[in-house]
Scaffold this motif. Structure first.
Motif, PDB file in Angstrom:
ATOM      1  N   GLN A  91      -3.348  68.160 -33.644  1.00 16.93           N
ATOM      2  CA  GLN A  91      -2.664  68.390 -32.546  1.00 16.93           C
ATOM      3  C   GLN A  91      -3.831  67.724 -30.857  1.00 16.93           C
ATOM      4  OE1 GLN A  91      -2.223  72.829 -34.361  1.00 16.93           O
ATOM      5  NE2 GLN A  91      -4.051  71.903 -34.507  1.00 16.93           N
ATOM      6  N   VAL A  92      -3.192  66.606 -31.181  1.00 12.35           N
ATOM      7  CA  VAL A  92      -3.748  66.059 -29.801  1.00 12.35           C
ATOM      8  C   VAL A  92      -3.175  64.982 -29.310  1.00 12.35           C
ATOM      9  CG1 VAL A  92      -5.320  64.131 -29.458  1.00 12.35           C
ATOM     10  CG2 VAL A  92      -5.651  65.610 -31.416  1.00 12.35           C
ATOM     11  N   CYS A  93      -2.666  65.524 -28.036  1.00 11.38           N
ATOM     12  CA  CYS A  93      -1.354  65.247 -27.051  1.00 11.38           C
ATOM     13  C   CYS A  93      -1.764  63.234 -27.345  1.00 11.38           C
ATOM     14  CB  CYS A  93      -1.753  64.687 -25.574  1.00 11.38           C
ATOM     15  SG  CYS A  93      -3.434  64.503 -25.026  1.00 11.38           S
ATOM     16  N   SER A  94      -2.478  62.510 -27.550  1.00 12.06           N
ATOM     17  CA  SER A  94      -2.810  61.376 -27.585  1.00 12.06           C
ATOM     18  C   SER A  94      -3.546  60.866 -29.485  1.00 12.06           C
ATOM     19  CB  SER A  94      -3.812  61.198 -26.656  1.00 12.06           C
ATOM     20  OG  SER A  94      -5.008  61.703 -27.516  1.00 12.06           O
ATOM     21  N   ALA A  95      -2.938  61.248 -29.838  1.00 11.56           N
ATOM     22  CA  ALA A  95      -2.863  61.544 -31.254  1.00 11.56           C
ATOM     23  C   ALA A  95      -2.049  59.975 -31.321  1.00 11.56           C
ATOM     24  CB  ALA A  95      -2.405  61.917 -32.896  1.00 11.56           C
ATOM     25  N   TRP A  98      -2.939  74.856 -25.860  1.00 13.13           N
ATOM     26  CA  TRP A  98      -3.886  75.384 -26.997  1.00 13.13           C
ATOM     27  C   TRP A  98      -4.302  74.348 -27.809  1.00 13.13           C
ATOM     28  CZ3 TRP A  98      -2.270  73.418 -31.457  1.00 13.13           C
ATOM     29  CH2 TRP A  98      -0.641  73.072 -30.991  1.00 13.13           C
ATOM     30  N   ASN A  99      -4.164  73.383 -27.416  1.00 18.48           N
ATOM     31  CA  ASN A  99      -5.104  72.390 -28.877  1.00 18.48           C
ATOM     32  C   ASN A  99      -6.323  72.478 -28.515  1.00 18.48           C
ATOM     33  OD1 ASN A  99      -4.901  70.802 -26.397  1.00 18.48           O
ATOM     34  ND2 ASN A  99      -3.939  69.243 -27.944  1.00 18.48           N
ATOM     35  N   TYR A 100      -7.309  72.054 -27.037  1.00 15.96           N
ATOM     36  CA  TYR A 100      -7.881  71.991 -27.084  1.00 15.96           C
ATOM     37  C   TYR A 100      -8.203  73.399 -25.930  1.00 15.96           C
ATOM     38  CZ  TYR A 100      -8.869  67.836 -29.545  1.00 15.96           C
ATOM     39  OH  TYR A 100      -8.713  67.122 -30.262  1.00 15.96           O
ATOM     40  N   PRO A 101      -8.726  74.111 -26.495  1.00 11.94           N
ATOM     41  CA  PRO A 101      -8.130  75.695 -25.240  1.00 11.94           C
ATOM     42  C   PRO A 101      -9.446  75.191 -23.780  1.00 11.94           C
ATOM     43  CG  PRO A 101      -8.206  76.044 -27.561  1.00 11.94           C
ATOM     44  CD  PRO A 101      -8.113  74.642 -27.401  1.00 11.94           C
ATOM     45  N   LEU A 102     -10.640  75.478 -24.290  1.00 13.77           N
ATOM     46  CA  LEU A 102     -11.763  75.816 -23.122  1.00 13.77           C
ATOM     47  C   LEU A 102     -11.764  74.278 -22.480  1.00 13.77           C
ATOM     48  CD1 LEU A 102     -13.301  77.688 -21.865  1.00 13.77           C
ATOM     49  CD2 LEU A 102     -15.005  77.136 -23.001  1.00 13.77           C
ATOM     50  N   LEU A 103     -11.608  73.080 -23.051  1.00 11.73           N
ATOM     51  CA  LEU A 103     -11.845  71.620 -22.737  1.00 11.73           C
ATOM     52  C   LEU A 103     -10.761  71.186 -22.136  1.00 11.73           C
ATOM     53  CD1 LEU A 103     -13.724  69.397 -22.545  1.00 11.73           C
ATOM     54  CD2 LEU A 103     -12.727  67.959 -24.643  1.00 11.73           C
ATOM     55  N   MET A 104      -9.272  71.537 -21.989  1.00 10.76           N
ATOM     56  CA  MET A 104      -8.213  71.456 -21.937  1.00 10.76           C
ATOM     57  C   MET A 104      -7.961  72.754 -20.344  1.00 10.76           C
ATOM     58  SD  MET A 104      -6.965  68.721 -22.822  1.00 10.76           S
ATOM     59  CE  MET A 104      -8.204  68.329 -23.233  1.00 10.76           C
ATOM     60  N   ALA A 105      -9.356  73.108 -20.394  1.00  8.72           N
ATOM     61  CA  ALA A 105      -8.786  74.313 -19.209  1.00  8.72           C
ATOM     62  C   ALA A 105      -9.896  74.089 -18.479  1.00  8.72           C
ATOM     63  CB  ALA A 105      -9.348  75.732 -19.081  1.00  8.72           C
ATOM     64  N   THR A 106     -10.728  73.250 -18.906  1.00 10.96           N
ATOM     65  CA  THR A 106     -11.952  72.445 -17.940  1.00 10.96           C
ATOM     66  C   THR A 106     -11.940  71.835 -16.973  1.00 10.96           C
ATOM     67  OG1 THR A 106     -13.763  73.449 -19.486  1.00 10.96           O
ATOM     68  CG2 THR A 106     -14.518  72.066 -18.636  1.00 10.96           C
ATOM     69  N   TRP A 107     -10.613  70.138 -17.633  1.00  9.81           N
ATOM     70  CA  TRP A 107     -10.649  68.964 -16.940  1.00  9.81           C
ATOM     71  C   TRP A 107     -10.751  69.196 -15.614  1.00  9.81           C
ATOM     72  CZ3 TRP A 107      -8.235  64.940 -20.772  1.00  9.81           C
ATOM     73  CH2 TRP A 107      -9.435  64.366 -21.820  1.00  9.81           C
ATOM     74  N   LYS A 108      -9.372  70.633 -15.529  1.00  8.28           N
ATOM     75  CA  LYS A 108      -9.132  71.066 -14.381  1.00  8.28           C
ATOM     76  C   LYS A 108      -9.492  72.054 -13.344  1.00  8.28           C
ATOM     77  CE  LYS A 108      -4.882  71.077 -16.571  1.00  8.28           C
ATOM     78  NZ  LYS A 108      -4.019  69.569 -16.543  1.00  8.28           N
ATOM     79  N   PRO A 148     -10.520  57.218 -16.573  1.00  9.02           N
ATOM     80  CA  PRO A 148      -9.417  58.166 -16.201  1.00  9.02           C
ATOM     81  C   PRO A 148      -8.636  58.465 -17.273  1.00  9.02           C
ATOM     82  CG  PRO A 148      -9.006  56.139 -15.490  1.00  9.02           C
ATOM     83  CD  PRO A 148     -10.445  56.079 -16.073  1.00  9.02           C
ATOM     84  N   TRP A 149      -7.432  59.911 -16.864  1.00  8.16           N
ATOM     85  CA  TRP A 149      -7.571  59.530 -18.324  1.00  8.16           C
ATOM     86  C   TRP A 149      -5.705  60.590 -18.014  1.00  8.16           C
ATOM     87  CZ3 TRP A 149      -7.626  60.565 -23.792  1.00  8.16           C
ATOM     88  CH2 TRP A 149      -6.737  61.589 -24.247  1.00  8.16           C
ATOM     89  N   GLY A 150      -4.125  59.357 -18.715  1.00 10.08           N
ATOM     90  CA  GLY A 150      -3.239  61.070 -18.362  1.00 10.08           C
ATOM     91  C   GLY A 150      -1.977  59.503 -18.220  1.00 10.08           C
TER      92      GLY A 150
HETATM   93  C1  LIG Z   1      -7.536  64.983 -24.524  1.00  9.81           C
HETATM   94  N1  LIG Z   1      -7.991  65.336 -25.540  1.00  9.81           N
HETATM   95  C2  LIG Z   1      -7.824  63.933 -26.858  1.00  9.81           C
HETATM   96  C3  LIG Z   1      -9.517  65.578 -26.104  1.00  9.81           C
HETATM   97  C4  LIG Z   1      -7.059  66.268 -25.761  1.00  9.81           C
HETATM   98  C5  LIG Z   1      -5.501  66.335 -25.735  1.00  9.81           C
HETATM   99  O1  LIG Z   1      -5.073  66.766 -26.099  1.00  9.81           O
END
Ligand SMILES: C[N+](C)(C)CC=O
Ligand SMILES: NC(=O)c1ccc[n+]([C@@H]2O[C@H](COP(=O)([O-])OP(=O)(O)OC[C@H]3O[C@@H](n4cnc5c(N)ncnc54)[C@H](O)[C@@H]3O)[C@@H](O)[C@H]2O)c1
Length: 505
Positions: free
Chosen positions: A294-298, A163-173, A460-462
């Motif tokens: 609320q960011v995974c990489s905070a 839920w933290n970046y709802p549309l963006l995290m969905a779009t990455w997939k 790359p992100w992960g």
């Molecule tokens: C990758 N980012 C920073 C956009 C969202 C991570 O929670």
């Protein structure tokens, strides 16, 4: 128009159209900045998952895949570009929905929508380029054989997102999966699904072939779990907590189903004593207070060289006091609410446990006094932390930074790597050779030098360790949805000659 009248009532997006959930149930949508219920979303269950997977499977194989999975990349690119164009047209509306649903500042949500459009455009280009990369020859040590490689879509993919970046995290997939020729079932988080449902509307508007993307909303246990365990789903790509990631991995292992996991983090930011303090303070704040942390990489563990620690903390507190905390729709807001009451309680519990364990709440730690409603938490700065404390070890996923001092580079690296997680890390120093050394020494999938958090669709992100495995974005993101097939041909006119031919009659 009042903000809340903008909330559309949507069904599940299955097979190119809207459907009511099979059991007719819906979940409330609560604006976390006002605590008001502003709408509802469908609650899908296993019956709906069945329909969505079946629609995706039909779309994958329709007419032998000629219209999607085996179509030229340029055909899929055309749809991805059309989605990007619609996202740009609807940017303000989508940003408003994202803010009402998640509590993030409107400026941040608008930036997210730009990133969403850019991601669809980027993968449109990679879809077009894919055909030219097919049949890449493999050099073999025997002349009578020739070999090449085909990259084929994996099949029907299940995409489960947070839920933290709802549309963006969905779009990455969604963007790379569709670019690769897969068909998909997206299950966004029940805490923020509005913009993902709007993506369904956009797919219908641009005429995406039915079933190529299906979107089912609902609870993790009721909609996510049956998707992850479905025998006709060929891969699960998951972003979310490490706990749920473990469950998904166990489920998928029963069918030897591939998974990619983008999980949590507890990332370090190391600041040396040769820096411009105010510049470094701003990165530290952006690294842990943007999106309310609320960011995974905070970069939620701040490591300060002892020589600058006192001055740095004074400035950090001064800067933190100047952050505008307000209704996220207000202009200039830089800290909105956290996503839900549950998340608010969880963060407050982390802060009170830190206090009980002997840490000092140097600044913040409470609801801002001027905001009586909504799930708002002050930016919180915690010192006197030991490495055994919960606040040092566990992901808070809120605007909470904890701080330790170090004396030597070696000690800084040891503290940075003192975590089960391995998503990101950052270092700030004017000594670039030192930064290079540290970037090699930090055990994580991402390292930032002299900054924290910038994220580019090309790179790359992960993570490593318990932050998961697999890489999103860039070419790596496309490879997540492609299966590699070796094709080897015997190309001599001579018999192979391993067996002796039988004698002729
Ligand atoms: C990758 N980012 C920073 C956009 C969202 C991570 O929670
Ligand atoms: N590494 C990354 O790139 C990245 C990016 C964003 C968020 N995250 C992580 O996500 C977490 C926050 O997101 P969250 O609270 O939504 O995570 P979560 O694990 O609670 O939920 C994520 C998704 O999984 C679903 N789900 C829950 N239980 C399930 C089950 N048993 N089977 C299948 N699906 C299930 C949820 O409904 C949701 O859609 C944080 O830990 C954060 O670090 C990681």
């Amino acid at each position: 128009m009042a903000a809340t009248s903008a909330i559309p009532r949507r069904g599940l997006f299955i097979g190119g159209g809207w459907r009511e959930p099979s059991l007719g149930r819906r979940l409330p949508v609560v604006n976390p900045a006002t605590e008001a219920t502003i709408g509802d979303i469908p609650a899908a269950t296993a019956e709906d998952v069945e329909l969505a997977v079946s629609a995706a499977r039909d779309a994958f194989g329709r007419d032998g895949g000629r219209h999607w999975s085996r179509a030229p990349g340029a055909v899929r690119a055309k749809y991805l570009k059309a989605i990007a164009a619609k996202i740009k047209d609807k940017k303000s509306y989508l940003a408003l929905l994202e803010t009402l649903d998640s509590g993030k500042p409107l400026d941040e949500a608008a930036g997210d929508m730009e990133d969403v459009a850019a991601c669809f455009e980027y993968y449109a280009d990679l879809a077009e380029a894919l055909d030219g990369k097919q049949r890449a020859p493999i050099s073999l040590p025997m002349e009578n054989f020739e070999s090449y490689v085909l990259k084929e879509p994996i099949g029907v993919v299940g995409l489960i997102t947070p839920w933290n970046y709802p549309l963006l995290m969905a779009t990455w997939k969604v963007a790379p999966a569709l670019a690769a020729g897969c068909t998909a079932v997206l299950k966004p988080s029940e805490l923020a699904s509005l913009t993902c449902l709007e993506l369904g509307g956009i797919c219908a508007e641009i005429g995406l072939p039915p079933g190529v993307l299906n979107i089912i909303t609902g609870l993790g246990t009721e909609a996510g779990a049956p998707l992850a365990s479905h025998p006709h789903v060929d891969k699960i790509a998951f972003t979310g907590s490490t706990e749920t990631g473990k469950r998904i991995m166990i489920t998928a292992s029963q069918m030897v189903k591939p998974v990619s996991l983008e999980l949590g983090g507890k990332s370090p930011l190391i600041v040396f004593d040769d820096v411009d303090i105010d510049k470094a303070v701003e990165w530290a704040m952006f690294g842990c207070f943007a999106n309310a942390g609320q960011v995974c990489s905070a970069t939620s563990r701040l490591l300060l060289h002892e020589k600058i620690a006192k001055r740095f903390l004074d400035r950090l507190v001064a800067w933190a006091k100047s952050i505008k905390i307000s209704d996220p729709l207000e202009e200039g807001c830089r800290l909105g609410s956290v996503v839900s009451e549950g998340q608010y309680q969880k963060i407050m519990k982390f802060i009170s446990t830190a206090r009980c364990e002997g840490a000092t709440i140097l600044y913040g730690g409470a609801r801002p006094q001027h905001l009586k409603r909504g799930f708002f938490i002050e930016p919180t700065i915690i010192t006197n932390v030991s490495t055994s404390m919960q606040i040092w070890r566990e992901e808070v996923f809120g605007p909470v930074i904890c701080i330790k001092e170090f004396r030597t580079e070696c000690e800084a690296v040891e503290l940075a790597n003192d975590t089960h997680y391995g998503l990101a890390g950052a270092v700030i120093s004017n000594d670039l050779e030192r930064c290079e050394r540290i970037s090699k020494a930090i055990q994580s999938g991402i390292v930032w030098i002299n900054c924290s958090q910038p994220c580019f669709v090309q790179a790359p992100w992960g993570g490593n360790k318990r932050s998961g495995f697999g890489r999103e974005l860039g070419q790596w993101g496309l490879d997540n949805y492609l299966s590699v097939k070796q094709v080897t041909k015997y190309c001599s006119d001579e018999p192979y000659g391993w067996y002796r031919p039988p004698s002729k009659l």
